[in-house]
Design a protein around this motif. Structure first.
Motif, PDB file in Angstrom:
ATOM      1  N   ARG A 195       0.824  -1.219   0.000  1.00 14.47           N
ATOM      2  CA  ARG A 195       0.000   0.000   0.000  1.00 14.47           C
ATOM      3  C   ARG A 195       0.852   1.261   0.000  1.00 14.47           C
ATOM      4  O   ARG A 195       0.345   2.329  -0.350  1.00 14.47           O
ATOM      5  N   SER A 196       2.117   1.146   0.344  1.00 17.45           N
ATOM      6  CA  SER A 196       2.983   2.324   0.195  1.00 17.45           C
ATOM      7  C   SER A 196       3.159   2.642  -1.285  1.00 17.45           C
ATOM      8  O   SER A 196       3.287   3.801  -1.677  1.00 17.45           O
ATOM      9  N   GLU A 254      -0.011   4.412  -2.359  1.00 18.91           N
ATOM     10  CA  GLU A 254      -0.065   5.790  -1.874  1.00 18.91           C
ATOM     11  C   GLU A 254       0.963   6.674  -2.587  1.00 18.91           C
ATOM     12  O   GLU A 254       0.691   7.848  -2.848  1.00 18.91           O
ATOM     13  N   ILE A 296      -7.618   6.361  -0.011  1.00 20.35           N
ATOM     14  CA  ILE A 296      -6.354   7.099  -0.208  1.00 20.35           C
ATOM     15  C   ILE A 296      -6.584   8.325  -1.095  1.00 20.35           C
ATOM     16  O   ILE A 296      -6.087   9.410  -0.822  1.00 20.35           O
ATOM     17  N   TYR A 337      -6.051  12.498  -0.298  1.00 18.60           N
ATOM     18  CA  TYR A 337      -5.220  13.434  -1.065  1.00 18.60           C
ATOM     19  C   TYR A 337      -6.072  14.485  -1.787  1.00 18.60           C
ATOM     20  O   TYR A 337      -5.600  15.161  -2.688  1.00 18.60           O
ATOM     21  N   SER A 396       3.357  14.651   0.094  1.00 18.69           N
ATOM     22  CA  SER A 396       4.197  13.758   0.881  1.00 18.69           C
ATOM     23  C   SER A 396       5.642  13.893   0.415  1.00 18.69           C
ATOM     24  O   SER A 396       5.908  14.044  -0.777  1.00 18.69           O
ATOM     25  N   PHE A 431       6.728   9.872  -0.295  1.00 20.21           N
ATOM     26  CA  PHE A 431       6.092   9.298  -1.479  1.00 20.21           C
ATOM     27  C   PHE A 431       6.211  10.202  -2.707  1.00 20.21           C
ATOM     28  O   PHE A 431       5.452  10.047  -3.656  1.00 20.21           O
ATOM     29  N   ASP A 432       7.121  11.152  -2.674  1.00 16.81           N
ATOM     30  CA  ASP A 432       7.271  12.100  -3.772  1.00 16.81           C
ATOM     31  C   ASP A 432       8.046  11.424  -4.910  1.00 16.81           C
ATOM     32  O   ASP A 432       9.268  11.323  -4.875  1.00 16.81           O
TER      33      ASP A 432
END
Lengths: 413, 413
Positions: free
Chosen positions: B69-70, B73, B101, B105, B242, B245-246
């Motif tokens: 799930r990372s 995301e 999710i 965002y 994030s 998560f960029d």
């Protein structure tokens, strides 16, 4: 594609450092399912050991499944709401990272900076707290980019008295130097695996107290698709923006409810367990003393060969030694020769210090006598090649003397 | 704390599944530093193999350091800007996760749902696209909560024609069934490690094309503390929320610039490398056929003992088999007996299916003859204990027949 064939390195950077062989072995253990009682037992054991590592009675002490900065972001994402005032004292790169992450989550950030190579007088931070009146203060404990360690105790007590939440990045110190979460009044703390724990990067143990939990619970939302009707009755006006980093959901997963979130990173938990066991077997105090001993030997050797240290010595990290690159020496050529001829890795630095200092780590499993002696020998030989007028043969003698003195003192007791 | 002592399990859940022993061995390899050329070579090798796994020519194909799930995301955080319209067809729990999710965002989400146990007629999704005119469509490929697989090809082409970006969750299918990223016009795809790759949870390979990269680059910001003056000249009106998560920053780390972001999860990359090698050695097509064979044997056995399958058979995932819990049988008691007496793990399900079905995975290394035979034997014995009128002895005969027939066909060629 060939089989994995990696050279064996002597890793003397401020992380990632060499992984303890016992941790490596633990990682080849066949896995368990995430809700297998034998695995949830391991999760609980890790929580108990993380508490000891942090010298805390906090209930919440568990790892985030990601690298160290995932731990930083999980805490910030779960705590900081748009418009919150955050005071961020910056004394190196990782202070900037705090500012970057807080800004992304909508904080009103107030930064103060001091020159790289120094730390803040705690009183200066406290007066800034009184001026800015922030809801949160973030503080890096060990700033690896400059090799400095910020004293936390006074700031922690001041924050507690003023009802300010203190978030601490202890990524580079935990397991290598004291991080007294309860005594120092640290509210949320993030540790790193790949530094003084000697576990590979990819898991980040955190801890936080009930002051922090209260904020997290006020923002709680159970996940769509698994929420019960009771769960859906809960309402929050300021939900946490990230799902992966939602500590209110992660808490449920790490509680007896075991409400499914992500699939826990099994093998990284095995690694963390072994890393924590090693630390507690050695004993925190003994481990910190070991780190200090090898630092002392390294510094003695560095200075004996005619090099100088960077930064204010009164706030030097025991686990990172920053060395000024002498005039006329090519810093990258030295690092390349060390790597290619000796298989030794040391680090450069970032931003304004790039090309000006080398950073040598003495962390976790990498922090041992033969590594210190080898990096000194390699550095001396490489500097001679570069034409620098090193004091030949002195470095190893100075380091050996530190070890001999230590042995003598142990005998005397 | 004792040494790690874990029982050996037969893991027949839809993940995490048993890790291939070669992957476990690779994980005990001493680590390299993150900028060691020997390590960045491994990073590049992983990129090349992820491309093959996804049957794509995309340049960007690299893992996110976190659980599956990372990966979801990271893609959503980097693509979706507040106010973007997103169409989310939901046919199980993980469709809801996409909605959760995306909502976090700031997306304007439009969900359509079909009964759990079915998938969407692609035409229905396409007409909804024409009605809603979204910027993004998210779609789960293999929905493990219901064991269904959504056909993607038509939706992919329709999205491309309409200039809509299609984001696909292939966490549970990649490595076990075809995921033709280029042929099916999938723009961004997220895969899972702990399912058909037989790698532990904690790393998530993703891929995306230049349509996706364009959006990411329009939101790019280099990190504070390491940005150069040139970097700071870049301006974006909608930065990615994030840091961890960029993808614009992660791309730089996975490019030749190697701009430091997090510390790459060394050992999880070793594991992924070995998992990918195993898949490419076996061959994608052979691997998919193997998954189908064991599914066939499992299904034959399940039905022969008198149990029925849940859900529409025309869209069944080849790697997950959902079994209706017969009337009067306690679903959790069966799972507990399987675990405690046989050391076999199967799964329940979530939400409205909780307590109604068992889910049996045949994924990756767990997907092999002896495991299929053992889970059938264990299930039969457990059901007999529970007093269910199972057709005794039939299950293994039916499964063995499938294997015998396969062997015969191989001999005939």
């Amino acid at each position: 594609m060939n089989e994995l064939n990696t050279p064996l390195r002597t890793i003397m950077t401020p992380g990632p450092v060499e992984v303890d062989p016992r941790v490596l072995r633990a990682m080849s253990t066949p896995i368990l399912g995430q809700f297998d009682p034998e695995f949830t037992k391991i999760m609980n054991e890790n929580m108990a050991m993380i508490r000891e590592l942090y010298q805390t009675k906090n209930h919440w002490a568990y790892p985030i499944d990601g690298t160290s900065r995932s731990g930083l972001e999980a805490v910030i994402a779960s705590l900081i709401q748009p418009g919150d005032n955050v005071l961020i004292p910056i004394f190196g790169r990782f202070g900037h990272l705090f500012a970057e992450i807080c800004e992304r989550y909508g904080a009103l950030i107030h930064t103060i900076e001091c020159p790289w190579g120094e730390v803040f007088d705690p009183e200066d931070i406290i007066s800034e707290i009184d001026r800015v009146k922030p809801k949160f203060v973030t503080l890096v404990h060990g700033e690896t980019s400059t090799g400095r360690m910020q004293p936390l105790e006074k700031v922690g007590h001041a924050c507690r008295e003023r009802d300010v939440i203190l978030i601490v990045d202890a990524v580079a110190t935990i397991g290598g130097a004291d991080v007294k979460v309860d005594d120092w009044c640290l509210d949320a703390v993030i540790g790193g695996a790949q530094k003084c724990l000697s576990v590979p990067s990819g898991i980040a143990p955190i801890t936080y107290n009930d002051r922090v939990e209260k904020i997290i619970l006020s923002r709680k939302k159970v996940e769509r698709g698994i929420a019960t009707e009771d769960d859906n009755k809960q309402f929050t006006s300021s939900p946490i923006r990230s799902n992966y980093f939602d500590l209110s959901q992660l808490q449920d997963y790490w509680s007896e409810r075991r409400l499914n979130h992500h699939t826990e990173a099994t093998t990284m938990n095995y690694a963390l367990r072994e890393g924590l066991r090693l630390i507690l077997e050695e004993g925190l105090e003994a481990r910190f003393q070991r780190h200090k001993l090898h630092e002392k030997a390294l510094v003695a050797g560095i200075e004996a060969m005619g090099l100088t240290l960077f930064g204010d010595p009164t706030c030097k990290m025991p686990t990172v030694t920053c060395v000024n690159v002498p005039k006329g020496v090519d810093p990258d050529a030295v690092r390349n020769t060390l790597l290619n001829e000796f298989g030794i890795e040391i680090a450069g630095s970032f931003g304004s210090l790039q090309g000006k200092i080398w950073r040598i780590g003495t962390m976790g499993y990498s922090c041992r006598k033969e590594n210190v002696l080898f990096v000194l020998a390699g550095l001396e030989a490489t500097l001679i090649q570069q034409g620098f007028a090193v004091k030949r043969g002195e470095a190893l003698q100075a380091a050996l003397q530190v070890y001999a003195l230590q042995k003598k003192q142990e005998v005397i007791g």
